[in-house]
Design a protein around this motif. Structure first.
Motif, PDB file in Angstrom:
ATOM      1  N   ASP A  76       0.808  -1.222   0.000  1.00 43.25           N
ATOM      2  CA  ASP A  76       0.000   0.000   0.000  1.00 43.25           C
ATOM      3  C   ASP A  76       0.838   1.268   0.000  1.00 43.25           C
ATOM      4  O   ASP A  76       0.296   2.371  -0.008  1.00 43.25           O
ATOM      5  CB  ASP A  76      -0.911   0.027   1.234  1.00 43.25           C
ATOM      6  CG  ASP A  76      -1.974  -1.059   1.188  1.00 43.25           C
ATOM      7  OD1 ASP A  76      -2.297  -1.524   0.083  1.00 43.25           O
ATOM      8  OD2 ASP A  76      -2.467  -1.433   2.267  1.00 43.25           O
ATOM      9  N   PHE A  77       2.149   1.138   0.069  1.00 48.24           N
ATOM     10  CA  PHE A  77       3.042   2.285   0.195  1.00 48.24           C
ATOM     11  C   PHE A  77       3.968   2.396  -1.009  1.00 48.24           C
ATOM     12  O   PHE A  77       4.215   1.426  -1.707  1.00 48.24           O
ATOM     13  CB  PHE A  77       3.921   2.149   1.451  1.00 48.24           C
ATOM     14  CG  PHE A  77       3.129   1.929   2.707  1.00 48.24           C
ATOM     15  CD1 PHE A  77       2.492   2.980   3.335  1.00 48.24           C
ATOM     16  CD2 PHE A  77       3.015   0.662   3.257  1.00 48.24           C
ATOM     17  CE1 PHE A  77       1.770   2.791   4.496  1.00 48.24           C
ATOM     18  CE2 PHE A  77       2.294   0.454   4.413  1.00 48.24           C
ATOM     19  CZ  PHE A  77       1.665   1.519   5.040  1.00 48.24           C
ATOM     20  N   THR A  78       4.501   3.598  -1.212  1.00 50.71           N
ATOM     21  CA  THR A  78       5.584   3.804  -2.172  1.00 50.71           C
ATOM     22  C   THR A  78       6.720   4.443  -1.389  1.00 50.71           C
ATOM     23  O   THR A  78       6.503   5.392  -0.634  1.00 50.71           O
ATOM     24  CB  THR A  78       5.142   4.726  -3.323  1.00 50.71           C
ATOM     25  OG1 THR A  78       4.004   4.130  -3.968  1.00 50.71           O
ATOM     26  CG2 THR A  78       6.257   4.898  -4.343  1.00 50.71           C
ATOM     27  N   ILE A  79       7.932   3.890  -1.544  1.00 50.99           N
ATOM     28  CA  ILE A  79       9.083   4.383  -0.801  1.00 50.99           C
ATOM     29  C   ILE A  79      10.215   4.744  -1.754  1.00 50.99           C
ATOM     30  O   ILE A  79      10.258   4.285  -2.899  1.00 50.99           O
ATOM     31  CB  ILE A  79       9.593   3.359   0.238  1.00 50.99           C
ATOM     32  CG1 ILE A  79      10.106   2.080  -0.449  1.00 50.99           C
ATOM     33  CG2 ILE A  79       8.510   3.031   1.251  1.00 50.99           C
ATOM     34  CD1 ILE A  79      10.814   1.105   0.480  1.00 50.99           C
ATOM     35  N   ALA A  80      11.124   5.557  -1.279  1.00 53.60           N
ATOM     36  CA  ALA A  80      12.367   5.883  -1.976  1.00 53.60           C
ATOM     37  C   ALA A  80      13.405   6.135  -0.888  1.00 53.60           C
ATOM     38  O   ALA A  80      13.063   6.442   0.254  1.00 53.60           O
ATOM     39  CB  ALA A  80      12.200   7.114  -2.860  1.00 53.60           C
ATOM     40  N   VAL A  81      14.686   5.990  -1.238  1.00 54.96           N
ATOM     41  CA  VAL A  81      15.764   6.160  -0.267  1.00 54.96           C
ATOM     42  C   VAL A  81      16.827   7.062  -0.871  1.00 54.96           C
ATOM     43  O   VAL A  81      17.218   6.896  -2.029  1.00 54.96           O
ATOM     44  CB  VAL A  81      16.390   4.808   0.131  1.00 54.96           C
ATOM     45  CG1 VAL A  81      17.543   4.992   1.108  1.00 54.96           C
ATOM     46  CG2 VAL A  81      15.333   3.870   0.715  1.00 54.96           C
ATOM     47  N   PHE A  82      17.309   8.036  -0.062  1.00 55.50           N
ATOM     48  CA  PHE A  82      18.363   8.934  -0.525  1.00 55.50           C
ATOM     49  C   PHE A  82      19.473   9.054   0.508  1.00 55.50           C
ATOM     50  O   PHE A  82      19.305   8.717   1.677  1.00 55.50           O
ATOM     51  CB  PHE A  82      17.810  10.312  -0.894  1.00 55.50           C
ATOM     52  CG  PHE A  82      17.200  11.093   0.240  1.00 55.50           C
ATOM     53  CD1 PHE A  82      17.986  11.875   1.079  1.00 55.50           C
ATOM     54  CD2 PHE A  82      15.836  11.060   0.456  1.00 55.50           C
ATOM     55  CE1 PHE A  82      17.422  12.603   2.115  1.00 55.50           C
ATOM     56  CE2 PHE A  82      15.260  11.785   1.485  1.00 55.50           C
ATOM     57  CZ  PHE A  82      16.059  12.555   2.318  1.00 55.50           C
ATOM     58  N   ASP A  83      20.612   9.554   0.058  1.00 54.32           N
ATOM     59  CA  ASP A  83      21.785   9.814   0.889  1.00 54.32           C
ATOM     60  C   ASP A  83      21.691  11.250   1.379  1.00 54.32           C
ATOM     61  O   ASP A  83      21.584  12.176   0.587  1.00 54.32           O
ATOM     62  CB  ASP A  83      23.046   9.617   0.039  1.00 54.32           C
ATOM     63  CG  ASP A  83      24.334   9.819   0.797  1.00 54.32           C
ATOM     64  OD1 ASP A  83      24.349  10.569   1.798  1.00 54.32           O
ATOM     65  OD2 ASP A  83      25.341   9.241   0.372  1.00 54.32           O
ATOM     66  N   ASP A  84      21.761  11.439   2.713  1.00 55.11           N
ATOM     67  CA  ASP A  84      21.615  12.794   3.252  1.00 55.11           C
ATOM     68  C   ASP A  84      22.917  13.599   3.259  1.00 55.11           C
ATOM     69  O   ASP A  84      22.941  14.715   3.759  1.00 55.11           O
ATOM     70  CB  ASP A  84      20.989  12.767   4.650  1.00 55.11           C
ATOM     71  CG  ASP A  84      21.939  12.343   5.752  1.00 55.11           C
ATOM     72  OD1 ASP A  84      23.072  11.881   5.479  1.00 55.11           O
ATOM     73  OD2 ASP A  84      21.543  12.474   6.938  1.00 55.11           O
ATOM     74  N   THR A  85      23.984  13.067   2.727  1.00 57.22           N
ATOM     75  CA  THR A  85      25.315  13.695   2.648  1.00 57.22           C
ATOM     76  C   THR A  85      25.973  13.859   4.014  1.00 57.22           C
ATOM     77  O   THR A  85      27.035  14.449   4.115  1.00 57.22           O
ATOM     78  CB  THR A  85      25.314  15.075   1.927  1.00 57.22           C
ATOM     79  OG1 THR A  85      24.726  16.063   2.780  1.00 57.22           O
ATOM     80  CG2 THR A  85      24.602  15.023   0.590  1.00 57.22           C
ATOM     81  N   CYS A  86      25.339  13.348   5.057  1.00 50.41           N
ATOM     82  CA  CYS A  86      25.832  13.514   6.433  1.00 50.41           C
ATOM     83  C   CYS A  86      26.052  12.168   7.108  1.00 50.41           C
ATOM     84  O   CYS A  86      26.112  12.083   8.338  1.00 50.41           O
ATOM     85  CB  CYS A  86      24.849  14.351   7.236  1.00 50.41           C
ATOM     86  SG  CYS A  86      24.471  15.942   6.470  1.00 50.41           S
TER      87      CYS A  86
END
Length: 127
Positions: free
Chosen positions: A108-118
């Motif tokens: 039921d969800f859509t997700i994405a993942v990113f690098d926060d540079t920290c």
């Protein structure tokens, strides 16, 4: 009982403050000197009385190891909710944010993942 504060370990508090406010759009709520570091908390621009995110320095070796191991295993340190993940993905990508996972439907969800540079991976989710 409510969650009022949650922490996120960061490699550089000033760099994290800039990324989380200028790129992600959070609002600085507290910025108080605390020894050689600062007590920095952020809130959502849409709910400034809500849960605060502490940008916690990862100087402690245990914190650094925890952070490093999460990234090595591809595990996000936390999750933020968004209204429209595709719009947010586009906005952040155009701002130079690097994603390790593009928007992906998961039940039921859509997700994405990113690098926060920290030093962290951050997951965003749209319900």
């Amino acid at each position: 009982m409510n969650i009022i504060v949650t922490s996120l370990f960061v490699e550089d508090q000033e760099k994290a403050l800039k990324f989380y406010t200028e790129t992600l759009g959070f609002v600085k709520k507290h910025d108080v000197p605390s020894g050689k570091f600062r007590w920095i908390t952020l809130v959502s621009s849409e709910n400034q009385g809500g849960t605060e995110l502490v940008l916690e320095p990862n100087e402690n070796p245990t914190a650094k190891n925890y952070q490093t191991n999460l990234v090595a295993q591809g595990i996000p340190a936390t999750m933020f909710g968004v209204e429209d993940i595709h719009d947010e993905y586009k906005r952040l990508s155009e701002s130079g944010v690097k994603f390790t996972m593009e928007p992906t439907k998961m039940g039921d969800f859509t997700i994405a993942v990113f690098d926060d540079t920290c030093g962290n991976l951050i997951q965003i989710i749209q319900k």
